[in-house]
Design a protein around this motif. Structure first.
Motif, PDB file in Angstrom:
ATOM      1  N   GLY A  49     -10.407   6.215  -9.496  1.00  0.00           N
ATOM      2  CA  GLY A  49     -10.709   5.674  -8.174  1.00  0.00           C
ATOM      3  C   GLY A  49     -10.263   4.246  -8.022  1.00  0.00           C
ATOM      4  N   SER A  50     -10.244   3.485  -9.117  1.00  0.00           N
ATOM      5  CA  SER A  50      -9.838   2.090  -9.048  1.00  0.00           C
ATOM      6  C   SER A  50      -8.374   1.899  -9.430  1.00  0.00           C
ATOM      7  CB  SER A  50     -10.713   1.236  -9.987  1.00  0.00           C
ATOM      8  OG  SER A  50     -10.526   1.654 -11.320  1.00  0.00           O
ATOM      9  N   SER A  51      -7.714   2.993  -9.749  1.00  0.00           N
ATOM     10  CA  SER A  51      -6.323   2.902 -10.198  1.00  0.00           C
ATOM     11  C   SER A  51      -5.389   2.772  -9.008  1.00  0.00           C
ATOM     12  CB  SER A  51      -5.950   4.146 -11.003  1.00  0.00           C
ATOM     13  OG  SER A  51      -4.571   4.171 -11.256  1.00  0.00           O
ATOM     14  N   ASN A  52      -4.408   1.891  -9.139  1.00  0.00           N
ATOM     15  CA  ASN A  52      -3.423   1.711  -8.078  1.00  0.00           C
ATOM     16  C   ASN A  52      -2.473   2.892  -7.970  1.00  0.00           C
ATOM     17  OD1 ASN A  52      -4.376  -0.843  -7.306  1.00  0.00           O
ATOM     18  ND2 ASN A  52      -3.301  -1.803  -8.988  1.00  0.00           N
ATOM     19  N   ALA A  53      -2.503   3.774  -8.977  1.00  0.00           N
ATOM     20  CA  ALA A  53      -1.651   4.953  -8.928  1.00  0.00           C
ATOM     21  C   ALA A  53      -2.056   5.871  -7.773  1.00  0.00           C
ATOM     22  CB  ALA A  53      -1.712   5.701 -10.253  1.00  0.00           C
ATOM     23  N   ASP A  54      -3.270   5.683  -7.233  1.00  0.00           N
ATOM     24  CA  ASP A  54      -3.729   6.503  -6.116  1.00  0.00           C
ATOM     25  C   ASP A  54      -2.980   6.174  -4.823  1.00  0.00           C
ATOM     26  OD1 ASP A  54      -5.529   7.716  -7.756  1.00  0.00           O
ATOM     27  OD2 ASP A  54      -7.261   6.571  -7.091  1.00  0.00           O
ATOM     28  N   LEU A  55      -2.418   4.973  -4.726  1.00  0.00           N
ATOM     29  CA  LEU A  55      -1.674   4.580  -3.529  1.00  0.00           C
ATOM     30  C   LEU A  55      -0.263   5.169  -3.564  1.00  0.00           C
ATOM     31  CD1 LEU A  55      -2.559   0.791  -3.162  1.00  0.00           C
ATOM     32  CD2 LEU A  55      -3.238   2.618  -1.614  1.00  0.00           C
ATOM     33  N   SER A  56       0.179   5.682  -2.435  1.00  0.00           N
ATOM     34  CA  SER A  56       1.554   6.172  -2.357  1.00  0.00           C
ATOM     35  C   SER A  56       2.053   6.021  -0.929  1.00  0.00           C
ATOM     36  CB  SER A  56       1.632   7.646  -2.791  1.00  0.00           C
ATOM     37  OG  SER A  56       0.881   8.463  -1.919  1.00  0.00           O
ATOM     38  N   GLY A  57       3.364   5.884  -0.798  1.00  0.00           N
ATOM     39  CA  GLY A  57       3.959   5.722   0.521  1.00  0.00           C
ATOM     40  C   GLY A  57       4.918   4.552   0.541  1.00  0.00           C
ATOM     41  N   SER A  58       5.133   3.958   1.706  1.00  0.00           N
ATOM     42  CA  SER A  58       6.098   2.867   1.829  1.00  0.00           C
ATOM     43  C   SER A  58       5.588   1.788   2.771  1.00  0.00           C
ATOM     44  CB  SER A  58       7.444   3.391   2.330  1.00  0.00           C
ATOM     45  OG  SER A  58       7.298   3.976   3.611  1.00  0.00           O
ATOM     46  N   ILE A  59       6.039   0.560   2.499  1.00  0.00           N
ATOM     47  CA  ILE A  59       5.735  -0.610   3.327  1.00  0.00           C
ATOM     48  C   ILE A  59       7.063  -1.253   3.702  1.00  0.00           C
ATOM     49  CG2 ILE A  59       4.534  -2.824   3.447  1.00  0.00           C
ATOM     50  CD1 ILE A  59       2.820  -1.886   1.071  1.00  0.00           C
ATOM     51  N   PRO A  83       3.002   2.030  -8.680  1.00  0.00           N
ATOM     52  CA  PRO A  83       4.278   2.699  -8.949  1.00  0.00           C
ATOM     53  C   PRO A  83       4.669   3.764  -7.938  1.00  0.00           C
ATOM     54  CG  PRO A  83       2.577   3.395 -10.507  1.00  0.00           C
ATOM     55  CD  PRO A  83       2.018   2.239  -9.762  1.00  0.00           C
ATOM     56  N   ASN A  84       3.730   4.225  -7.122  1.00  0.00           N
ATOM     57  CA  ASN A  84       4.047   5.261  -6.137  1.00  0.00           C
ATOM     58  C   ASN A  84       4.263   4.704  -4.734  1.00  0.00           C
ATOM     59  OD1 ASN A  84       3.817   7.365  -8.052  1.00  0.00           O
ATOM     60  ND2 ASN A  84       1.592   7.332  -7.848  1.00  0.00           N
ATOM     61  N   VAL A  85       4.335   3.378  -4.646  1.00  0.00           N
ATOM     62  CA  VAL A  85       4.574   2.732  -3.351  1.00  0.00           C
ATOM     63  C   VAL A  85       5.953   2.075  -3.359  1.00  0.00           C
ATOM     64  CG1 VAL A  85       3.779   0.995  -1.700  1.00  0.00           C
ATOM     65  CG2 VAL A  85       2.103   2.288  -3.041  1.00  0.00           C
ATOM     66  N   THR A  86       6.706   2.294  -2.296  1.00  0.00           N
ATOM     67  CA  THR A  86       8.020   1.658  -2.135  1.00  0.00           C
ATOM     68  C   THR A  86       7.913   0.564  -1.087  1.00  0.00           C
ATOM     69  OG1 THR A  86       9.166   3.720  -2.645  1.00  0.00           O
ATOM     70  CG2 THR A  86      10.433   2.016  -1.499  1.00  0.00           C
ATOM     71  N   VAL A  87       8.373  -0.641  -1.451  1.00  0.00           N
ATOM     72  CA  VAL A  87       8.384  -1.770  -0.516  1.00  0.00           C
ATOM     73  C   VAL A  87       9.836  -2.100  -0.196  1.00  0.00           C
ATOM     74  CG1 VAL A  87       7.724  -4.168  -0.121  1.00  0.00           C
ATOM     75  CG2 VAL A  87       6.253  -2.695  -1.505  1.00  0.00           C
ATOM     76  N   SER A  88      10.185  -2.091   1.081  1.00  0.00           N
ATOM     77  CA  SER A  88      11.552  -2.437   1.499  1.00  0.00           C
ATOM     78  C   SER A  88      11.507  -3.693   2.359  1.00  0.00           C
ATOM     79  CB  SER A  88      12.185  -1.290   2.291  1.00  0.00           C
ATOM     80  OG  SER A  88      11.451  -1.024   3.467  1.00  0.00           O
ATOM     81  N   LEU A 273      -1.992   0.896   3.038  1.00  0.00           N
ATOM     82  CA  LEU A 273      -0.936   0.299   2.218  1.00  0.00           C
ATOM     83  C   LEU A 273      -0.731  -1.172   2.574  1.00  0.00           C
ATOM     84  CD1 LEU A 273       1.756   3.129   2.103  1.00  0.00           C
ATOM     85  CD2 LEU A 273       0.225   2.393   0.270  1.00  0.00           C
ATOM     86  N   VAL A 274      -0.703  -1.467   3.860  1.00  0.00           N
ATOM     87  CA  VAL A 274      -0.521  -2.858   4.288  1.00  0.00           C
ATOM     88  C   VAL A 274      -1.726  -3.699   3.869  1.00  0.00           C
ATOM     89  CG1 VAL A 274      -0.227  -4.396   6.270  1.00  0.00           C
ATOM     90  CG2 VAL A 274       1.020  -2.224   6.177  1.00  0.00           C
ATOM     91  N   LYS A 275      -2.925  -3.130   3.981  1.00  0.00           N
ATOM     92  CA  LYS A 275      -4.117  -3.840   3.509  1.00  0.00           C
ATOM     93  C   LYS A 275      -4.001  -4.136   2.019  1.00  0.00           C
ATOM     94  CE  LYS A 275      -7.367  -1.779   6.822  1.00  0.00           C
ATOM     95  NZ  LYS A 275      -8.489  -0.817   6.947  1.00  0.00           N
ATOM     96  N   ALA A 276      -3.518  -3.145   1.258  1.00  0.00           N
ATOM     97  CA  ALA A 276      -3.363  -3.326  -0.189  1.00  0.00           C
ATOM     98  C   ALA A 276      -2.341  -4.419  -0.491  1.00  0.00           C
ATOM     99  CB  ALA A 276      -2.938  -2.013  -0.839  1.00  0.00           C
TER     100      ALA A 276
END
Length: 299
Positions: A49-59, A83-88, A273-276
């Protein structure tokens, strides 16, 4: 015969009691094991639950070229943790970045200047993430190492055109600046009170281009973000003050401006994602990244 039957009955009863006892022990052990498994599962869920691996998607971000060094450093660190989030990030200039976030084509608009009243009226939120200085630079061979703010105004408005007028060699001043949409240009002209009055020999579309052009052009003068300074140019004193972080924090150096990551609406109205992203920027780790690229934390 009766004695024999009595003995058999006693033995049977004892066997029954022993079987019941062993069965009870087995049931207790089984329950114990189940509880342990359940506890382990609960711990694992807490970790996940506290792992950032839970986040996924793109910003997506777009805007100021002066913020490239900062954005790339933040992007790299954030994606390592997620690691599952892409930032462009696209470096299109501050004005274009604000237009993009206003239209909703990107999540965040990067601006190396304060937002205008009109931009704020359109619902754009000014989130200041760092403070930057604007360094005035010349080529390395220029003998003039210091200017007053009045001298600088006169250079950029075309009233002083030769370095000899400032105690230097007889050499024409080549005035280099940024394109009209640049946040660096907007902040520079506003801080010097020369907006729409400057006489540029060349208007370039990135901080790096200004740095390279001034470094390679005899007699050139330009302005760049403090964090990109290198030994290819000379940073001039302004009103006797060096362009340094210490002097900016102390309020001694004139040319400083905010680095803004603008959102359409407040941060708490954005997606997860943006909040993160902003949680990271404002965290101790994010602050270390900001300081590592030579920028100043907002007070």
């Amino acid at each position: 015969m009766k004695n024999r039957m009595r003995k058999l009955l006693v033995l049977a009863t004892a066997a029954t009691l022993m079987t019941t006892a062993f069965t009870g022990c087995g049931s207790d052990n089984s329950n114990s094991d189940n509880k342990a498994d359940s506890s382990t599962g609960s711990d694992a869920n807490t970790d996940n639950g506290s792992s950032n691996a839970d986040l996924s998607g793109s910003i997506s971000l777009a805007g100021s070229t002066s913020m490239e060094k900062l954005c790339e450093a933040l992007k790299e660190s954030f994606m390592e943790q997620n690691p599952n989030v892409t930032v462009s990030v696209e470096y299109t200039g501050s004005g274009a970045g604000i237009e993009s976030v206003t239209s909703g084509s990107v999540d965040i608009g990067d601006s190396s200047r304060a937002l205008t009243d009109d931009e704020k009226a359109n619902g754009i939120e000014e989130n200041i993430v760092a403070i930057d200085g604007i360094a005035v630079i010349t080529d390395k061979d220029n003998s003039v190492a210091e200017l007053t703010s009045d001298d600088l105004k006169k250079i950029y408005t075309g009233q002083i055109t030769n370095w000899s007028e400032l105690g230097g060699s007889d050499e024409a001043i080549v005035v280099i600046g940024r394109e009209a949409a640049s946040g660096t240009r907007g902040a520079f002209e506003e801080l010097l009170d020369v907006k729409d009055q400057c006489k540029y020999a060349q208007e370039l579309d990135s901080t790096g281009a200004v740095l390279a052009k001034v470094g390679s052009t005899p007699g050139a003068i330009g302005y760049v973000s403090l964090d990109v300074l290198d030994d290819t140019v000379t940073a001039m004193k302004l009103d006797g003050v060096d362009a340094t972080e210490e002097n900016i924090v102390a309020g001694k150096y004139l040319l400083s401006r905010p680095f803004v990551m603008a959102t359409k609406g407040k941060i708490d109205e954005q997606n997860d994602l943006v909040k993160a992203w902003f949680d990271f920027v404002n965290s101790d780790a994010g602050k270390e990244v900001i300081k590592s690229v030579g920028l100043i934390l907002p007070q």
